[in-house]
Design an enzyme around this catalytic site. Sequence first.
Site, PDB file in Angstrom:
ATOM      1  N   CYS A 156     -20.908  29.714  -4.088  1.00  0.00           N
ATOM      2  CA  CYS A 156     -19.202  30.307  -4.275  1.00  0.00           C
ATOM      3  C   CYS A 156     -19.672  31.837  -5.277  1.00  0.00           C
ATOM      4  O   CYS A 156     -20.362  32.722  -4.827  1.00  0.00           O
ATOM      5  CB  CYS A 156     -18.410  29.431  -5.189  1.00  0.00           C
ATOM      6  N   HIS A 194     -17.831  25.788  -0.926  1.00  0.00           N
ATOM      7  CA  HIS A 194     -18.485  24.657  -1.829  1.00  0.00           C
ATOM      8  C   HIS A 194     -18.869  23.519  -0.799  1.00  0.00           C
ATOM      9  O   HIS A 194     -18.005  22.552  -0.363  1.00  0.00           O
ATOM     10  CB  HIS A 194     -17.294  23.985  -2.642  1.00  0.00           C
ATOM     11  N   GLU A 235     -20.352  20.985  -2.011  1.00  0.00           N
ATOM     12  CA  GLU A 235     -20.011  19.790  -2.902  1.00  0.00           C
ATOM     13  C   GLU A 235     -18.545  19.229  -2.511  1.00  0.00           C
ATOM     14  O   GLU A 235     -18.204  18.005  -3.001  1.00  0.00           O
ATOM     15  CB  GLU A 235     -20.275  19.843  -4.193  1.00  0.00           C
TER      16      GLU A 235
END
Lengths: 256, 215
Positions: free
Chosen positions: B83, B193, B195
Amino acid sequence: MLAKRIIPCLDVDAGRVVKGVQFVEIRDAGDPVEVARRYNEEGADEITFLDITASSDDRETIVQVVEQVAGEVFIPLTVGGGIRKVEDVRRMLNAGADKVAINTAAVFNPDFVKQAADRFGAQCIVVAIDAKRVSAEGESLRWEIFTHGGRKPTGLDAVEWAKKMVTNGAGEILLTSMDRDGTKIGFDLKLTRAIADAVSVPVIASGGVGNLQHLVDGVAEGGADAVLAASIFHFAEYSIHEAKDYMARRGVEVRL
Amino acid sequence: MQTIAVIDYGMGNLHSVAKAIEHVAGADDRVLVTDDADAILGAERVVFPGQGAARDCMNAISEHQLNRAILEAAASKPFFGICMGLQVLLQCSEENGGSDLLGLFPGQVVRFPGDMHDTQGNRLKIPHMGWNRVRQTQDHPMWSGVPEGSRFYFVHSYYVRPEDSGILAGVSDYGVEFTSVIASRNLFATQFHPEKSADHGLRLLQNFLRWNPET
């Protein structure tokens, strides 16, 4: 293209999912971690936890729930309910939430939204708006913000309020029709469309979903970027995968 | 035994990143969330996350005195930018009326146009928030096991426009086609992202732990 998001919502009271959850294979029906895990496996795009704990003694439990879920469910998590101070936002984000939903506190202290967005970034600040139609039959449509579960009017026009919250730093609007909440007759599509057209940030439609066509309508007619539902998923009437499949077959872009 | 340093400069949800890496890590992998330059340079692999405004990120990097450590790590070991950890690698951003960035790659960071619409005439909202497809524009070990066109979770209002198209590794569509992934030697960086991107995101992180680029 960007997919429309399906967001199951869990109402959590003192660390337990309420409203009843009836997944066949889950023995401990009220465990939010197990429910979140299952929604993730079914393809939920995000999960929203709404903390409805009344007693402040039990408020800490939602933090533990978020921590546990964030350790094993790797999709965005939103937490709402009882977010009143910048410190509350920080605590939830530190626990592993990606966004917090600010509701009543925004009404009583609009600057709070600004403070939170300045500190943590607009991307993690969702402003939850509970709106109710106040125009009479035949009048041009108008909705107002209500607090206390739809019981107390505030006199604030919903469309103007949504715009103001975006100016203050809301990165997303979670819009609930208090007229439709719990009715299962579908979203208030005119309200959804009015807010979606008025603001530059994504709008999540909520309140009234009773079947899968309602989800399609919220996106196609309401112009929502995401749809949130609780009971149709809780009671296993439909799985999230079924919902997405249904939407995809009707031309809605979803993540399958 | 290898150490994976997650750079902590006070910008963004490092817990999520660290937890996701721990989830895919082996028994011998150690995940270290740190703002210590020596610890970063001592790690075998470095993850550079980030959220928030460009200027705030740059200020935070300076305050933590991490400019050099980040650039050195990005030049010398497997490095994963996420990001803002992608955006600040470029030269400058339109955000905050123009902000200088780390300048590792020539190019700008620009905002999505404000007047974009989809094919049904609905306004495209900013931030670009949600699950979008990534078209893989080069073969790369990091894409191993990630199907072409997979969806990942994005949340951003600005995107990178690197001058060297040779570093593009993935592109996405949101009103405009934009660069969502870059790759250069030992560096891989995504606008989305990983994650928060469920199985495909975890797969990318897992690939990163095994990636052995020449440096």
